[in-house]
Write an enzyme that holds these catalytic residues in place. Structure first.
Site, PDB file in Angstrom:
ATOM      1  N   ARG A 222      66.833 -68.169 -45.063  1.00 46.75           N
ATOM      2  CA  ARG A 222      67.495 -67.490 -43.938  1.00 46.75           C
ATOM      3  C   ARG A 222      67.852 -68.492 -42.846  1.00 46.75           C
ATOM      4  O   ARG A 222      68.813 -68.302 -42.111  1.00 46.75           O
ATOM      5  CB  ARG A 222      66.571 -66.423 -43.331  1.00 46.75           C
ATOM      6  CG  ARG A 222      66.263 -65.254 -44.255  1.00 46.75           C
ATOM      7  CD  ARG A 222      65.612 -64.132 -43.460  1.00 46.75           C
ATOM      8  NE  ARG A 222      64.957 -63.143 -44.300  1.00 46.75           N
ATOM      9  CZ  ARG A 222      65.573 -62.127 -44.899  1.00 46.75           C
ATOM     10  NH1 ARG A 222      66.865 -61.979 -44.760  1.00 46.75           N
ATOM     11  NH2 ARG A 222      64.896 -61.267 -45.638  1.00 46.75           N
TER      12      ARG A 222
ATOM     13  N   GLU B 252      75.996 -56.032 -40.223  1.00 43.79           N
ATOM     14  CA  GLU B 252      75.335 -56.249 -41.510  1.00 43.79           C
ATOM     15  C   GLU B 252      75.622 -57.669 -42.000  1.00 43.79           C
ATOM     16  O   GLU B 252      76.611 -58.291 -41.596  1.00 43.79           O
ATOM     17  CB  GLU B 252      75.852 -55.168 -42.479  1.00 43.79           C
ATOM     18  CG  GLU B 252      75.337 -55.154 -43.887  1.00 43.79           C
ATOM     19  CD  GLU B 252      73.835 -55.101 -44.096  1.00 43.79           C
ATOM     20  OE1 GLU B 252      73.113 -55.926 -43.493  1.00 43.79           O
ATOM     21  OE2 GLU B 252      73.385 -54.290 -44.911  1.00 43.79           O
TER      22      GLU B 252
ATOM     23  N   ASP C  24      68.821 -64.189 -47.445  1.00 47.60           N
ATOM     24  CA  ASP C  24      67.684 -64.794 -48.127  1.00 47.60           C
ATOM     25  C   ASP C  24      67.784 -64.699 -49.639  1.00 47.60           C
ATOM     26  O   ASP C  24      68.548 -63.914 -50.190  1.00 47.60           O
ATOM     27  CB  ASP C  24      66.392 -64.076 -47.723  1.00 47.60           C
ATOM     28  CG  ASP C  24      66.293 -62.681 -48.339  1.00 47.60           C
ATOM     29  OD1 ASP C  24      67.245 -61.892 -48.180  1.00 47.60           O
ATOM     30  OD2 ASP C  24      65.284 -62.382 -48.999  1.00 47.60           O
TER      31      ASP C  24
ATOM     32  N   ASP D 244      77.990 -55.441 -50.302  1.00 48.33           N
ATOM     33  CA  ASP D 244      78.061 -55.746 -51.736  1.00 48.33           C
ATOM     34  C   ASP D 244      78.385 -54.461 -52.503  1.00 48.33           C
ATOM     35  O   ASP D 244      79.553 -54.089 -52.623  1.00 48.33           O
ATOM     36  CB  ASP D 244      76.736 -56.383 -52.160  1.00 48.33           C
ATOM     37  CG  ASP D 244      76.694 -56.772 -53.626  1.00 48.33           C
ATOM     38  OD1 ASP D 244      77.758 -56.925 -54.239  1.00 48.33           O
ATOM     39  OD2 ASP D 244      75.578 -56.935 -54.171  1.00 48.33           O
TER      40      ASP D 244
ATOM     41  N   LYS E 135      66.615 -57.710 -42.271  1.00 41.76           N
ATOM     42  CA  LYS E 135      66.483 -58.906 -41.465  1.00 41.76           C
ATOM     43  C   LYS E 135      67.743 -59.759 -41.567  1.00 41.76           C
ATOM     44  O   LYS E 135      67.956 -60.656 -40.756  1.00 41.76           O
ATOM     45  CB  LYS E 135      65.295 -59.773 -41.962  1.00 41.76           C
ATOM     46  CG  LYS E 135      63.970 -59.067 -42.018  1.00 41.76           C
ATOM     47  CD  LYS E 135      62.957 -60.002 -42.712  1.00 41.76           C
ATOM     48  CE  LYS E 135      61.736 -59.216 -43.167  1.00 41.76           C
ATOM     49  NZ  LYS E 135      60.878 -60.006 -44.040  1.00 41.76           N
ATOM     50  N   GLY E 136      68.547 -59.508 -42.570  1.00 38.41           N
ATOM     51  CA  GLY E 136      69.645 -60.414 -42.928  1.00 38.41           C
ATOM     52  C   GLY E 136      70.655 -60.678 -41.837  1.00 38.41           C
ATOM     53  O   GLY E 136      71.271 -61.735 -41.806  1.00 38.41           O
TER      54      GLY E 136
ATOM     55  N   LYS F 131      81.687 -58.799 -50.343  1.00 38.37           N
ATOM     56  CA  LYS F 131      81.754 -59.172 -51.762  1.00 38.37           C
ATOM     57  C   LYS F 131      82.351 -58.001 -52.534  1.00 38.37           C
ATOM     58  O   LYS F 131      81.648 -57.183 -53.109  1.00 38.37           O
ATOM     59  CB  LYS F 131      80.337 -59.484 -52.268  1.00 38.37           C
ATOM     60  CG  LYS F 131      80.283 -60.284 -53.552  1.00 38.37           C
ATOM     61  CD  LYS F 131      78.921 -60.218 -54.197  1.00 38.37           C
ATOM     62  CE  LYS F 131      77.892 -61.110 -53.534  1.00 38.37           C
ATOM     63  NZ  LYS F 131      76.590 -61.059 -54.248  1.00 38.37           N
TER      64      LYS F 131
ATOM     65  N   PHE G  47      75.585 -65.044 -55.852  1.00 33.37           N
ATOM     66  CA  PHE G  47      74.513 -64.711 -54.916  1.00 33.37           C
ATOM     67  C   PHE G  47      74.424 -65.815 -53.869  1.00 33.37           C
ATOM     68  O   PHE G  47      74.189 -66.968 -54.186  1.00 33.37           O
ATOM     69  CB  PHE G  47      73.180 -64.557 -55.656  1.00 33.37           C
ATOM     70  CG  PHE G  47      72.129 -63.939 -54.796  1.00 33.37           C
ATOM     71  CD1 PHE G  47      72.109 -62.567 -54.585  1.00 33.37           C
ATOM     72  CD2 PHE G  47      71.162 -64.728 -54.168  1.00 33.37           C
ATOM     73  CE1 PHE G  47      71.147 -61.980 -53.764  1.00 33.37           C
ATOM     74  CE2 PHE G  47      70.204 -64.146 -53.351  1.00 33.37           C
ATOM     75  CZ  PHE G  47      70.194 -62.775 -53.152  1.00 33.37           C
TER      76      PHE G  47
HETATM   77  P1  5GP Z   1      74.671 -53.291 -50.831  1.00 35.11           P
HETATM   78  O1  5GP Z   1      73.842 -52.109 -50.447  1.00 35.11           O
HETATM   79  O2  5GP Z   1      76.041 -53.326 -50.246  1.00 35.11           O
HETATM   80  O3  5GP Z   1      74.655 -53.535 -52.324  1.00 35.11           O
HETATM   81  O4  5GP Z   1      73.902 -54.567 -50.388  1.00 35.11           O
HETATM   82  C1  5GP Z   1      73.628 -54.886 -49.138  1.00 35.11           C
HETATM   83  C2  5GP Z   1      72.421 -55.787 -49.116  1.00 35.11           C
HETATM   84  O5  5GP Z   1      72.207 -56.444 -50.369  1.00 35.11           O
HETATM   85  C3  5GP Z   1      72.633 -56.888 -48.135  1.00 35.11           C
HETATM   86  O6  5GP Z   1      72.253 -56.487 -46.845  1.00 35.11           O
HETATM   87  C4  5GP Z   1      71.751 -57.974 -48.701  1.00 35.11           C
HETATM   88  O7  5GP Z   1      70.431 -57.795 -48.235  1.00 35.11           O
HETATM   89  C5  5GP Z   1      71.786 -57.763 -50.199  1.00 35.11           C
HETATM   90  N1  5GP Z   1      72.734 -58.671 -50.879  1.00 35.11           N
HETATM   91  C6  5GP Z   1      73.845 -58.326 -51.575  1.00 35.11           C
HETATM   92  N2  5GP Z   1      74.484 -59.398 -52.051  1.00 35.11           N
HETATM   93  C7  5GP Z   1      73.774 -60.474 -51.632  1.00 35.11           C
HETATM   94  C8  5GP Z   1      73.925 -61.902 -51.786  1.00 35.11           C
HETATM   95  O8  5GP Z   1      74.858 -62.453 -52.389  1.00 35.11           O
HETATM   96  N3  5GP Z   1      72.974 -62.673 -51.187  1.00 35.11           N
HETATM   97  C9  5GP Z   1      71.933 -62.160 -50.501  1.00 35.11           C
HETATM   98  N4  5GP Z   1      71.061 -63.012 -49.961  1.00 35.11           N
HETATM   99  N5  5GP Z   1      71.754 -60.836 -50.315  1.00 35.11           N
HETATM  100  C10 5GP Z   1      72.660 -60.006 -50.893  1.00 35.11           C
HETATM  101 MG    MG Z   2      70.642 -56.877 -45.719  1.00 33.28          MG
END
Ligand code: 5GP
Ligand code: MG
Length: 184
Positions: A168, A102, A162, A106, A46-47, A134, A155
């Site tokens: 959100r 996206e 969220d 992260d 949903k992000g 990030k 974070f």
């Molecule tokens: P990845 O798979 O790259 O670790 O993470 C992607 C997902 O992790 C993002 O779509 C998000 O939902 C969540 N995420 C990673 N870091 C953050 C953050 O700092 N804040 C929030 N709200 N979600 C995060």
């Molecule tokens: Mg996400």
């Protein structure tokens, strides 16, 4: 402005105006790259929804839109490393130019999984647009083609992102107060 949403924010990283300005720039650059190609945007629920809604309106292109929902997180603030598809594409993407939208890149687990998945579906090209990057969190070698902002190792919430499904609808992007995590 003080209200029950903004009370929980320790620090604003990007204001509503700064986000708007950056999204217009991204939209213009994407529109230039994809002019005449009818790309298919794939928004990740949903992000990305708030960003996606603004981004595609900043892109004066003929384009299609699909959504996917994936999860790797639960309600924790650290990646589990596993990615699961909860809602899949509703159309064939074979031969299409895909633009994945996206919220944040992260660990890279989500986007590296999605790239492999969409390549296997026969996409002609895959472009990654992420509102936030990030780099400090990276576990998989994945890079985005378009990045809104590069964020520090914290974070962040707001503008679609969220914490436990809250924040959100915050118009800016900020860092949460630590006591919010301790409360839940
Ligand atoms: P990845 O798979 O790259 O670790 O993470 C992607 C997902 O992790 C993002 O779509 C998000 O939902 C969540 N995420 C990673 N870091 C953050 C953050 O700092 N804040 C929030 N709200 N979600 C995060
Ligand atoms: Mg996400």
């Amino acid at each position: 402005m003080k209200n029950e949403l903004t009370n929980d924010i320790l620090k604003v990283l990007y204001t509503e105006d700064e986000i708007h300005q950056r999204v217009q720039e991204l939209g213009a650059a994407i529109a230039e790259e994809f002019a005449g190609r009818r790309p298919l945007f794939v928004g990740i629920l949903k992000g990305s929804v708030i960003f996606l809604a603004d981004l595609i309106r900043a892109c004066p292109l003929l384009c299609d839109l699909e959504m996917m929902a994936v999860s790797s997180y639960g309600n924790a603030t650290a990646s589990s490393g596993r990615v699961r598809i909860n809602f899949d594409l509703q159309q064939d993407v074979r031969g299409r130019d895909l633009i994945i939208v996206e919220d944040i890149l992260d660990s890279g687990n989500t986007l590296s999984f999605l790239k492999d998945y969409l390549n296997a579906k026969g996409a002609a090209s895959i472009t990654i647009v992420t509102l936030l990057d990030k780099p400090s969190g990276r576990q998989k070698a994945v890079t985005a083609d378009y990045i809104g902002f590069t964020v520090p190792d914290a974070f962040v919430v707001g503008y679609g992102l969220d914490y436990a499904q809250l924040y959100r609808n915050l118009p800016c992007i900020g860092v949460l107060k630590p006591e919010v995590y301790q409360k839940t």
